[in-house]
Write a protein that holds these residues in place. Structure first.
Motif, PDB file in Angstrom:
ATOM      1  N   ASP A 384     -23.923  50.203 -88.392  1.00  0.00           N
ATOM      2  CA  ASP A 384     -23.386  48.855 -88.538  1.00  0.00           C
ATOM      3  C   ASP A 384     -22.025  48.875 -89.220  1.00  0.00           C
ATOM      4  O   ASP A 384     -21.737  49.739 -90.053  1.00  0.00           O
ATOM      5  CB  ASP A 384     -24.324  47.992 -89.392  1.00  0.00           C
ATOM      6  CG  ASP A 384     -25.673  47.776 -88.729  1.00  0.00           C
ATOM      7  OD1 ASP A 384     -25.788  48.052 -87.520  1.00  0.00           O
ATOM      8  OD2 ASP A 384     -26.606  47.324 -89.422  1.00  0.00           O
ATOM      9  N   TYR A 388     -20.585  43.678 -87.172  1.00  0.00           N
ATOM     10  CA  TYR A 388     -21.620  43.930 -86.166  1.00  0.00           C
ATOM     11  C   TYR A 388     -22.830  44.492 -86.887  1.00  0.00           C
ATOM     12  O   TYR A 388     -22.873  45.673 -87.246  1.00  0.00           O
ATOM     13  CB  TYR A 388     -21.132  44.913 -85.100  1.00  0.00           C
ATOM     14  CG  TYR A 388     -22.192  45.221 -84.048  1.00  0.00           C
ATOM     15  CD1 TYR A 388     -22.423  44.350 -83.003  1.00  0.00           C
ATOM     16  CD2 TYR A 388     -22.957  46.383 -84.131  1.00  0.00           C
ATOM     17  CE1 TYR A 388     -23.394  44.623 -82.046  1.00  0.00           C
ATOM     18  CE2 TYR A 388     -23.932  46.665 -83.187  1.00  0.00           C
ATOM     19  CZ  TYR A 388     -24.147  45.777 -82.142  1.00  0.00           C
ATOM     20  OH  TYR A 388     -25.118  46.048 -81.207  1.00  0.00           O
ATOM     21  N   TYR A 389     -23.774  43.629 -87.138  1.00  0.00           N
ATOM     22  CA  TYR A 389     -24.983  44.033 -87.846  1.00  0.00           C
ATOM     23  C   TYR A 389     -25.994  42.913 -87.694  1.00  0.00           C
ATOM     24  O   TYR A 389     -25.662  41.782 -87.318  1.00  0.00           O
ATOM     25  CB  TYR A 389     -24.704  44.281 -89.339  1.00  0.00           C
ATOM     26  CG  TYR A 389     -24.416  43.034 -90.123  1.00  0.00           C
ATOM     27  CD1 TYR A 389     -25.406  42.418 -90.870  1.00  0.00           C
ATOM     28  CD2 TYR A 389     -23.144  42.450 -90.091  1.00  0.00           C
ATOM     29  CE1 TYR A 389     -25.144  41.246 -91.574  1.00  0.00           C
ATOM     30  CE2 TYR A 389     -22.877  41.295 -90.788  1.00  0.00           C
ATOM     31  CZ  TYR A 389     -23.881  40.685 -91.524  1.00  0.00           C
ATOM     32  OH  TYR A 389     -23.623  39.532 -92.204  1.00  0.00           O
ATOM     33  N   SER A 390     -27.233  43.203 -87.983  1.00  0.00           N
ATOM     34  CA  SER A 390     -28.271  42.186 -88.003  1.00  0.00           C
ATOM     35  C   SER A 390     -28.777  42.072 -89.426  1.00  0.00           C
ATOM     36  O   SER A 390     -28.886  43.071 -90.136  1.00  0.00           O
ATOM     37  CB  SER A 390     -29.420  42.566 -87.067  1.00  0.00           C
ATOM     38  OG  SER A 390     -30.448  41.602 -87.140  1.00  0.00           O
ATOM     39  N   ARG A 395     -30.023  46.365 -84.871  1.00  0.00           N
ATOM     40  CA  ARG A 395     -28.982  46.126 -83.889  1.00  0.00           C
ATOM     41  C   ARG A 395     -28.940  47.291 -82.903  1.00  0.00           C
ATOM     42  O   ARG A 395     -29.293  48.418 -83.236  1.00  0.00           O
ATOM     43  CB  ARG A 395     -27.623  46.018 -84.572  1.00  0.00           C
ATOM     44  CG  ARG A 395     -27.247  44.625 -85.021  1.00  0.00           C
ATOM     45  CD  ARG A 395     -26.808  43.765 -83.867  1.00  0.00           C
ATOM     46  NE  ARG A 395     -26.032  42.618 -84.332  1.00  0.00           N
ATOM     47  CZ  ARG A 395     -25.528  41.714 -83.526  1.00  0.00           C
ATOM     48  NH1 ARG A 395     -25.712  41.798 -82.240  1.00  0.00           N
ATOM     49  NH2 ARG A 395     -24.847  40.684 -84.005  1.00  0.00           N
ATOM     50  N   GLY A 423     -21.305  41.832 -78.824  1.00  0.00           N
ATOM     51  CA  GLY A 423     -20.753  41.286 -80.053  1.00  0.00           C
ATOM     52  C   GLY A 423     -19.292  40.940 -79.911  1.00  0.00           C
ATOM     53  O   GLY A 423     -18.590  41.442 -79.032  1.00  0.00           O
TER      54      GLY A 423
END
Length: 492
Positions: A384, A388-390, A395, A423
């Motif tokens: 990540d 851009y990550y959860s 992810r 993303g």
């Protein structure tokens, strides 16, 4: 001068008091519902649930290709998305066009008309313990906001299983598109519904709902700002009050004063970031991955040749198949194939599994989204980054990160394993990431997201905010009661 200053302070005090009486309960509920939302999100049908509940797809039953089925649908142009799966034991094509799904039987080429029996068949797999499935139709209800609106009208299927399932089937494709349980619905009334003011009569109208959330959270922001100004103004460090006290208050007022000084900044930033969540006045609005971006990445719309490919030629060797989805990358057709374990990419010519889109092909596809803009950097990332990550789920990784030398600092993330854009970040979304995710969820770095550290930290701070709100409500209630008693006394 002193009289004017005293009058000004008095007006601020009255405004703070009556704002607290008016919306203090809502602020208290926001803190409590935020904790609930940490564990129970708004209902959604996940990919894992679809993998468990979709019926197997027998491509040998497919007698009509997608092009002929699209012609039978009677729509101009080309669909923006096409998929093939099983509905009520029969293969069916589903086409997205003009923001709506349309479906055609793949064995006969006839238009698919969803019925109560089809809806029961789609819902049965998600409620295997049910003896009866009661069906009715809805256009929208409490649990059908979001992506399922493209499937309206919906069939609402109420199951008598132990979980108290209520399931929603697309009135356009016959697919199960949302599932809820009794527990999930109950917790959402205490969570998402309160937190987002998600009441059906209001939420049905998108812009009025957005205005209500924006102005109520804005009023709460003013409430806390006033409280902090008044709280600091009443604090005495150099010249304490009688008995050496720093605060002039006692009892509930003292609790409210000290909690406001201690948790006021946290509450202020939390309400401010919540206010930002509805992009007030379009501030920090970001388009995300647009339809034009996806079309450019695909290398143009689907073609007649793409839709004429026989599914049996591509997927006949793949067992346990549940769904095929047409997917173009840089002008070449692939199929995204879903089975019980995973989603894989298949070559449209050979049917072979494609482990990953070649780097140069993927990069060329991303560059097509901004053909006139120079590249700043392009690299495959395996972990990540800040944008851009959860928050808590995993992810897709690795992804290709492509940064452009544009005024808005556009960055795209592309998944080589599935051949799609996953993303997007630009200047506004980057600011929003720190001001919303950071301040509202205390999500500043991966180390902070580690559970249960994050849970303890967020729940504790929400408890402090709730205590601040609760003490204010007690004081407000006492003021209202006192005012009512004085009024009754004057009348008598």
């Amino acid at each position: 001068m002193g009289s004017a200053l005293g009058s000004w302070k008095r007006q601020l005090h009255l405004l703070h008091r009556w704002l607290g009486i008016g919306i203090g309960l809502l602020v208290l509920l926001w803190f409590g519902s935020g904790v609930v939302m940490m564990y129970v999100p708004y209902p959604a049908l996940t990919e894992q649930e679809r993998m468990a509940w979709l019926a197997p797809l027998d491509v040998a039953q497919v007698q009509v290709n997608a092009w002929d089925a699209w012609q039978a649908a009677g729509r101009p142009g080309m669909p923006s998305a096409v998929k093939l799966n099983t509905v009520a034991g029969r293969p069916a094509y589903h086409f997205m066009a003009d923001g709506r799904w349309r479906s055609v039987w793949a064995d006969t080429g006839a238009t698919l008309q969803v019925t109560d029996d089809i809806a029961r068949s789609a819902a049965a797999s998600a409620a295997p313990g049910a003896r009866t499935l009661a069906v009715d139709t809805v256009d929208q209800d409490q649990w059908t906001f979001g992506a399922v609106q493209a499937h309206r009208p919906l069939y609402r299927v109420e199951a008598d299983d132990a979980a108290g399932s209520v399931l929603y089937v697309s009135g356009r494709t016959g697919e199960l598109v949302r599932d809820t349980t009794r527990s999930e619905r109950a917790w959402n009334w205490a969570g998402s519904v309160i937190h987002w003011i998600y009441f059906t009569p209001l939420r049905t109208h998108g812009q009025p709902w957005r205005q209500v959330v924006m102005w109520t959270s804005g009023a709460a922001l003013v409430l806390v700002m006033l409280g902090m100004v008044l709280g600091v103004q009443r604090l005495r460090v150099r010249r304490p009050y009688a008995g050496g006290r720093l605060s002039p208050y006692r009892g509930w007022q003292a609790w409210h004063h000290w909690l406001g000084l201690g948790a006021g900044t946290l509450t202020l930033t939390w309400l401010f970031s919540g206010w930002l969540s509805v992009t007030p006045f379009d501030w920090l609005a970001s388009p995300g991955v647009t339809t034009q971006d996806r079309l450019a990445f695909a290398g143009g719309p689907l073609t007649r040749d793409d839709l004429s490919v026989a599914p049996a030629r591509v997927a006949s060797e793949h067992t346990d198949l549940l769904e095929l989805e047409w997917r173009r990358v840089d002008g070449k057709l692939y199929f995204s194939a879903l089975d019980r374990r995973q989603r894989r990419l298949l070559d449209a010519d050979s049917g072979a599994v494609v482990p990953a889109i070649p780097h140069q092909v993927l990069l060329h596809a991303v560059r097509a989204t901004r053909p006139e803009t120079p590249l700043l950097a392009a690299e495959m990332i395996t972990s990540d980054d800040s944008y851009y990550y959860s928050h808590h789920a995993e992810r897709v990784l690795p992804v290709l990160r492509v940064q452009f030398q544009s005024a808005d600092q556009t960055t795209f993330y592309a998944d080589p394993a599935q051949g799609k854009l996953v993303g997007h970040a630009d200047r506004n979304s980057k600011w929003n990431r720190w001001l919303f995710n950071g301040l509202h969820q205390l999500d500043f770095a991966a180390a902070v997201r580690v559970r249960p550290v994050w849970d303890v930290m967020v729940a504790s701070l929400c408890a402090l905010g709730a205590l601040l709100s609760a003490t204010g409500l007690v004081l407000g209630w006492r003021r209202v009661k006192k005012r009512g008693a004085v009024r009754r006394s004057s009348i008598s």
